[in-house]
Scaffold this motif. Structure first.
Motif, PDB file in Angstrom:
ATOM      1  N   ILE A 185      40.481  51.316  42.558  1.00 29.46           N
ATOM      2  CA  ILE A 185      41.559  52.091  43.228  1.00 29.46           C
ATOM      3  C   ILE A 185      42.421  50.859  43.947  1.00 29.46           C
ATOM      4  O   ILE A 185      43.532  50.859  43.320  1.00 29.46           O
ATOM      5  CB  ILE A 185      41.148  52.769  44.283  1.00 29.46           C
ATOM      6  N   GLN A 186      42.037  49.516  44.433  1.00 28.42           N
ATOM      7  CA  GLN A 186      42.742  48.452  44.932  1.00 28.42           C
ATOM      8  C   GLN A 186      43.746  47.950  43.895  1.00 28.42           C
ATOM      9  O   GLN A 186      44.895  47.483  43.920  1.00 28.42           O
ATOM     10  CB  GLN A 186      41.935  47.185  45.357  1.00 28.42           C
TER      11      GLN A 186
ATOM     12  N   ALA B  16      37.677  48.831  34.351  1.00 29.28           N
ATOM     13  CA  ALA B  16      38.800  49.038  34.441  1.00 29.28           C
ATOM     14  C   ALA B  16      39.784  48.153  35.684  1.00 29.28           C
ATOM     15  O   ALA B  16      40.574  47.538  35.670  1.00 29.28           O
ATOM     16  CB  ALA B  16      39.198  51.050  35.074  1.00 29.28           C
ATOM     17  N   ALA B  17      38.735  47.825  36.478  1.00 32.23           N
ATOM     18  CA  ALA B  17      39.841  46.911  37.720  1.00 32.23           C
ATOM     19  C   ALA B  17      39.816  45.343  36.698  1.00 32.23           C
ATOM     20  O   ALA B  17      41.124  45.271  37.412  1.00 32.23           O
ATOM     21  CB  ALA B  17      37.841  46.758  39.286  1.00 32.23           C
ATOM     22  N   GLN B  18      38.490  44.710  35.979  1.00 32.86           N
ATOM     23  CA  GLN B  18      39.117  43.839  34.965  1.00 32.86           C
ATOM     24  C   GLN B  18      40.435  43.696  34.250  1.00 32.86           C
ATOM     25  O   GLN B  18      41.283  43.287  34.414  1.00 32.86           O
ATOM     26  CB  GLN B  18      37.815  43.313  34.867  1.00 32.86           C
TER      27      GLN B  18
ATOM     28  N   CYS C  24      45.821  42.536  32.648  1.00 33.31           N
ATOM     29  CA  CYS C  24      47.173  43.099  32.226  1.00 33.31           C
ATOM     30  C   CYS C  24      48.473  42.640  33.354  1.00 33.31           C
ATOM     31  O   CYS C  24      49.126  42.003  32.967  1.00 33.31           O
ATOM     32  CB  CYS C  24      46.811  44.341  32.035  1.00 33.31           C
ATOM     33  N   ASP C  25      47.849  42.547  34.426  1.00 33.88           N
ATOM     34  CA  ASP C  25      48.531  42.094  35.462  1.00 33.88           C
ATOM     35  C   ASP C  25      48.823  40.737  35.403  1.00 33.88           C
ATOM     36  O   ASP C  25      49.914  40.263  35.498  1.00 33.88           O
ATOM     37  CB  ASP C  25      48.248  42.886  36.765  1.00 33.88           C
ATOM     38  N   GLN C  26      47.975  40.272  34.919  1.00 33.75           N
ATOM     39  CA  GLN C  26      48.156  38.439  34.771  1.00 33.75           C
ATOM     40  C   GLN C  26      49.058  37.373  33.939  1.00 33.75           C
ATOM     41  O   GLN C  26      49.775  37.596  33.871  1.00 33.75           O
ATOM     42  CB  GLN C  26      46.821  37.402  34.260  1.00 33.75           C
ATOM     43  N   ALA C  27      48.822  38.643  32.441  1.00 34.93           N
ATOM     44  CA  ALA C  27      49.434  38.476  31.699  1.00 34.93           C
ATOM     45  C   ALA C  27      50.756  39.294  31.552  1.00 34.93           C
ATOM     46  O   ALA C  27      51.802  39.655  30.400  1.00 34.93           O
ATOM     47  CB  ALA C  27      48.397  39.303  29.874  1.00 34.93           C
TER      48      ALA C  27
END
Length: 538
Positions: A398-399, A356-358, A363-366
């Motif tokens: 969480i981070q 999930a963290a990856q 998603c944040d990158q894209a």
């Protein structure tokens, strides 16, 4: 993208039982939502004789006909702060996101017909949340004001945090977000600053008043005698003091002026290329969402069945589907809006947390929004997972959730327990929007587990002190603890405390998600004309 092949059997007895249970939940919360309006309707004749419209009549007149309106936190404060029968639910106001003269706005209508629209601590918290949404999503705000102000029975809990509302108004004006307030009735003391901090103020002749101290307090404090109109009437404020900009003749005229103000503001959707995909309906009926969630929360189900009924063409591109099956990640589109999705088929394992963290970072990158579908007992516990680093891997997830800059939308469709609620972007992690189905539950842990934990702790304490255990006392403590936690973790209890932005009918899920995804997309594209101090009256 590949389409999900559903294995749901709508003709099965399990499906029918699940659907009946969900329909019962939906019927119950819809009935509770209707209570405040029923209470207001009892006073319709009284306000009609004064020439005033009821709160929902004002709302309906303000909104564009047949346009979507997403009402928020309808049950805030249910049976809290003196609300004995539920008729005061809503926190003293009716609020949501809708269209006024073609512009999507945050709309707030004081529910003066129920307890004078006085503001309890939870009512204040609701208003602050509405301001947070308006500021984050760059939504103009239209307020139809007529309130008794703070509920003095709880003034010690609202005074200090109440200043945050004024702070937010000043920040919104400086950010370039227009605020329009129609003063329908009395605005006294601190309540007078709400319209004064708005950018545009409409007042109603012989009906609206604004003053820092009303006639009784003025006489007591200074000995001066003045009428409402002399002290703070609409004509005085629009003709002499300059606190109001527009003078209306009645409720209808005032709302007409507010709509004309919104029509004149250049607030059309940003002129940027459309990035949405073609809209395609899911392969499976949205109605079937009513029978997917088991009536018994301990019975597992596949979150893919939910995804298949909200995703365009039921398509879902799973991410690392073979790596961990209990945390589901992948891409989909909802009415043309691309988003990432994280759902639960069980507890979050070390592998599920790292997966999930990856995915969140990708998603944040894209710049892809993330949808969280909550149904988890939390992080997996036990010797094996501790050796595999569940704490450090959970911390990574969480981070990632906390620091992702893309829109985050949470929907609690089952249980949301412990740190799993945090990892799935619960209220404390400031999702852009968070909603819940009426069957859901949110708590630090399951009710039965909580009762057993306290029993074990008490047994150990008694053993250390050499006292004999009293089984009857321990049974009572365990059952009482479980009962209290169960009552406090229901969807109704959680939404009353504003742990979400409202309960929704599962059949409205796709429509609600598409609406808020569009709000988030538009807000990220919009450039505001900000200034240093907001608009001031001189």
């Amino acid at each position: 993208m590949p389409a999900i092949e559903s294995t749901l059997q709508p003709s099965s007895q399990a499906f029918h039982s699940n659907r009946e249970a969900m329909e019962s939940h939906v019927t119950a919360f819809r009935a509770l939502e209707a209570l405040p309006n029923q209470k207001a309707l009892e006073k319709k004749e009284k306000y009609s004789q004064r020439g005033q419209l009821l709160p929902r009549e004002r709302l309906n007149l303000l909104l564009d006909p047949e346009s979507p309106f997403l009402e928020l936190s309808t049950l805030a404060g249910y049976k809290m702060y003196g609300d004995r029968d539920g008729s005061s639910a809503g926190g003293g106001c009716i609020a949501g996101i809708g269209y006024v003269s073609g512009t999507r706005c945050m709309v707030v209508v004081d529910n003066f017909a129920v307890k004078g629209g006085t503001i309890t601590p939870i009512g204040l918290e609701k208003r602050l949340r509405l301001q947070q949404i308006a500021l984050q999503q760059k939504l103009p705000t239209v307020t139809l004001a007529q309130s008794g102000g703070a509920d003095l029975n709880h003034a010690t809990k609202t005074f200090a945090p109440g200043g945050r509302g004024f702070y937010n108004q000043a920040r919104m004006s400086a950010a370039g977000i227009p605020q329009v307030t129609v003063v329908h009735g009395s605005a006294t003391a601190g309540g007078a600053y709400q319209p004064a901090l708005s950018d545009y103020v409409v007042m109603i002749r012989k009906q609206a008043t604004m003053y820092l101290a009303g006639p009784p307090l003025l006489k007591a404090a200074t000995g001066e005698i003045a009428t409402d109109e002399e002290l703070g009437g609409a004509e005085m404020h629009t003709q002499s003091a300059g606190t109001g900009e527009y003078l209306a003749e009645n409720d209808q005229d005032a709302i007409r002026i507010a709509r004309e103000i919104m029509a004149l503001l250049p607030w059309s959707p940003p002129a940027q290329p459309e990035t949405r995909h073609p809209i395609r309906k899911p392969k499976y009926p949205i109605e079937e969402l009513m029978g997917i969630i088991p009536a018994d929360p301990k019975t597992p189900y596949d979150v893919a069945e939910v995804i298949a009924r909200i995703s365009d063409d039921s398509e879902f591109l799973a991410f690392k589907s073979e790596y961990d099956q209990q945390t589901v990640c992948g891409h989909l589109t909802i009415e043309g809006h691309t988003c990432g999705l994280i759902g639960n088929n069980g507890p979050i394992t070390p592998a599920g947390a790292t997966k999930a963290a990856q995915f969140i970072q990708l998603c944040d990158q894209a710049n892809i929004p993330i949808l969280f579908l909550h149904n988890t007992t939390g992080f997996m516990v036990g010797t094996e997972v501790e050796h595999n680093g569940i704490i450090k891997h959970g911390a990574k997830m969480i981070q990632a959730v906390a620091n992702a800059q893309v829109p985050k939308i949470s929907l609690v469709i089952g249980g949301s327990y412990g740190a799993g609620n945090y990892a799935m972007c619960g209220r404390g992690f400031e999702p852009d929007f968070i909603f819940a189905w009426p069957n859901s539950a949110t708590a630090v842990m399951g009710a039965q587990q909580a009762g057993k934990v306290l029993r074990i702790v008490m047994e150990a304490k008694m053993a250390r002190s050499g006292q004999p255990a009293d089984p009857a006392m321990l049974d009572m403590m365990e059952s009482k603890t479980a009962e209290q936690l169960a009552q406090g973790s229901t969807a109704l209890s959680c939404t009353a405390r504003l742990w979400d932005d409202g309960l929704i009918d599962p059949r409205d899920t796709r429509k609600v998600l598409a609406y808020v995804l569009d709000i988030c997309r538009e807000s990220r594209q919009r450039t505001l004309n900000s200034n240093s101090f907001g608009i001031s009256r001189f």
